[in-house]
Design a protein around this motif. Sequence first.
Motif, mmCIF file in Angstrom:
data_model
loop_
_atom_site.group_PDB
_atom_site.id
_atom_site.type_symbol
_atom_site.label_atom_id
_atom_site.label_comp_id
_atom_site.label_asym_id
_atom_site.label_seq_id
_atom_site.Cartn_x
_atom_site.Cartn_y
_atom_site.Cartn_z
ATOM 1 N N UNK A 24 42.200 46.910 32.477
ATOM 2 C CA UNK A 24 40.866 46.744 33.062
ATOM 3 C C UNK A 24 40.816 45.518 33.966
ATOM 4 N N UNK A 25 41.387 44.415 33.549
ATOM 5 C CA UNK A 25 41.402 43.208 34.379
ATOM 6 C C UNK A 25 42.108 43.479 35.708
ATOM 7 N N UNK A 26 43.213 44.175 35.635
ATOM 8 C CA UNK A 26 43.956 44.501 36.860
ATOM 9 C C UNK A 26 43.132 45.396 37.777
ATOM 10 N N UNK A 27 42.472 46.404 37.197
ATOM 11 C CA UNK A 27 41.673 47.337 37.999
ATOM 12 C C UNK A 27 40.476 46.642 38.634
ATOM 13 N N UNK A 28 39.771 45.821 37.865
ATOM 14 C CA UNK A 28 38.595 45.132 38.394
ATOM 15 C C UNK A 28 38.989 44.122 39.473
ATOM 16 N N UNK A 29 40.120 43.442 39.292
ATOM 17 C CA UNK A 29 40.559 42.450 40.275
ATOM 18 C C UNK A 29 41.018 43.122 41.564
ATOM 19 N N UNK A 30 41.700 44.257 41.452
ATOM 20 C CA UNK A 30 42.256 44.908 42.632
ATOM 21 C C UNK A 30 41.236 45.778 43.365
ATOM 22 N N UNK A 31 40.388 46.494 42.597
ATOM 23 C CA UNK A 31 39.498 47.475 43.224
ATOM 24 C C UNK A 31 38.024 47.091 43.171
ATOM 25 N N UNK A 32 37.687 46.079 42.391
ATOM 26 C CA UNK A 32 36.286 45.705 42.253
ATOM 27 C C UNK A 32 35.594 46.516 41.173
ATOM 28 N N UNK A 33 34.447 46.028 40.745
ATOM 29 C CA UNK A 33 33.733 46.667 39.641
ATOM 30 C C UNK A 33 33.307 48.089 39.979
ATOM 31 N N UNK A 34 32.731 48.278 41.160
ATOM 32 C CA UNK A 34 32.190 49.588 41.514
ATOM 33 C C UNK A 34 33.286 50.641 41.650
ATOM 34 N N UNK A 60 30.445 48.491 32.244
ATOM 35 C CA UNK A 60 29.890 47.144 32.363
ATOM 36 C C UNK A 60 30.231 46.311 31.141
ATOM 37 N N UNK A 61 30.155 46.911 29.952
ATOM 38 C CA UNK A 61 30.506 46.186 28.728
ATOM 39 C C UNK A 61 31.995 45.841 28.705
ATOM 40 N N UNK A 62 32.826 46.742 29.228
ATOM 41 C CA UNK A 62 34.259 46.477 29.312
ATOM 42 C C UNK A 62 34.527 45.312 30.264
ATOM 43 N N UNK A 63 33.818 45.281 31.379
ATOM 44 C CA UNK A 63 33.986 44.196 32.344
ATOM 45 C C UNK A 63 33.616 42.859 31.713
ATOM 46 N N UNK A 126 34.779 36.186 41.004
ATOM 47 C CA UNK A 126 33.932 36.500 42.156
ATOM 48 C C UNK A 126 33.218 37.840 41.964
ATOM 49 N N UNK A 127 33.941 38.821 41.459
ATOM 50 C CA UNK A 127 33.343 40.134 41.212
ATOM 51 C C UNK A 127 32.280 40.038 40.120
ATOM 52 N N UNK A 128 32.542 39.216 39.109
ATOM 53 C CA UNK A 128 31.587 39.046 38.011
ATOM 54 C C UNK A 128 30.304 38.390 38.508
ATOM 55 N N UNK A 129 30.446 37.332 39.308
ATOM 56 C CA UNK A 129 29.266 36.642 39.842
ATOM 57 C C UNK A 129 28.448 37.591 40.710
ATOM 58 N N UNK A 130 29.129 38.393 41.528
ATOM 59 C CA UNK A 130 28.432 39.296 42.445
ATOM 60 C C UNK A 130 27.704 40.408 41.710
ATOM 61 N N UNK A 131 28.403 41.066 40.796
ATOM 62 C CA UNK A 131 27.830 42.261 40.171
ATOM 63 C C UNK A 131 26.999 41.976 38.924
ATOM 64 N N UNK A 132 27.304 40.900 38.220
ATOM 65 C CA UNK A 132 26.612 40.646 36.959
ATOM 66 C C UNK A 132 25.588 39.533 37.047
ATOM 67 N N UNK A 133 25.689 38.655 38.052
ATOM 68 C CA UNK A 133 24.731 37.562 38.171
ATOM 69 C C UNK A 133 23.792 37.757 39.351
ATOM 70 N N UNK A 134 24.357 37.784 40.555
ATOM 71 C CA UNK A 134 23.509 37.906 41.741
ATOM 72 C C UNK A 134 22.694 39.188 41.702
ATOM 73 N N UNK A 135 23.274 40.242 41.173
ATOM 74 C CA UNK A 135 22.552 41.509 41.050
ATOM 75 C C UNK A 135 21.269 41.356 40.249
ATOM 76 N N UNK A 136 21.274 40.476 39.259
ATOM 77 C CA UNK A 136 20.097 40.284 38.418
ATOM 78 C C UNK A 136 19.157 39.215 38.954
ATOM 79 N N UNK A 137 19.639 38.415 39.896
ATOM 80 C CA UNK A 137 18.808 37.354 40.460
ATOM 81 C C UNK A 137 17.951 37.875 41.610
ATOM 82 N N UNK A 138 18.546 38.630 42.510
ATOM 83 C CA UNK A 138 17.857 39.045 43.734
ATOM 84 C C UNK A 138 16.541 39.777 43.500
ATOM 85 N N UNK A 139 16.450 40.740 42.561
ATOM 86 C CA UNK A 139 15.172 41.433 42.381
ATOM 87 C C UNK A 139 14.023 40.519 41.965
ATOM 88 N N UNK A 140 14.355 39.369 41.385
ATOM 89 C CA UNK A 140 13.308 38.447 40.930
ATOM 90 C C UNK A 140 12.767 37.580 42.055
#
Length: 209
Positions: A24-34, A60-63, A126-140
């Motif tokens: 999973x770490x390899x896949x998320x690092x190489x291809x991104x979360x989405x 998402x829980x795996x990430x 970087x992928x974690x900050x983008x998908x798990x943090x910024x994603x939850x900040x912007x709508x607010x």
Amino acid sequence: MHMARRTGRRPGNPDTRESILGAAREAFAERGFESASIRGIATSAGVDPALVHHYFGTKEQLFKACMNFPIDPAEVLPQVLSGGPDEVGERLVRFFLRIWDSPAGAAGVALMRSAVSNDWTARLLREFVTTQMIRHVLPSLTTIDQADAPLRASLVATQMAGLAMVRYVLKLEPLASAPHEVVVAAIGPNVQRYVTGDLGAAAAAAQRE
């Protein structure tokens, strides 16, 4: 004599779990979360996709399990931001300090150290900050122009990452030992400007892109 029947989910095989996490770490690092998929991760780990879901639940829980981050952003960030944007800078810095100065913060420090020297970990972070943090900040941040919201969120990230590096990794004094309220008073206004203040030419350039 009858043995007591065990209930609940059986503990996972450590080797299987580590194989899944490694793939999973390899896949998320190489291809991104989405772009990463449970099926692809399972294939790389040599297991059935159902086993990945059994051990970790959703993608998402795996990430989140891969990152071992000290908090779940989906749970805590909406609470921090729920008071509105006017004092969000101070609230974010105060919350950040509370987490990183707790025992749970050790995982975050280890992650920052690894990201500095390891490009693979840096891509994951970087992928974690983008998908798990910024994603939850912007709508607010509903009171600002959404065209420059991604720029604002990334500027906030630079401030928080810098604080983490200097206070917890480099441990540069006197910031490393400064009381929370001193840090909040000094850094909170900077974060607040990134969230709601005038960014000048930078914001205009972001809207043109």
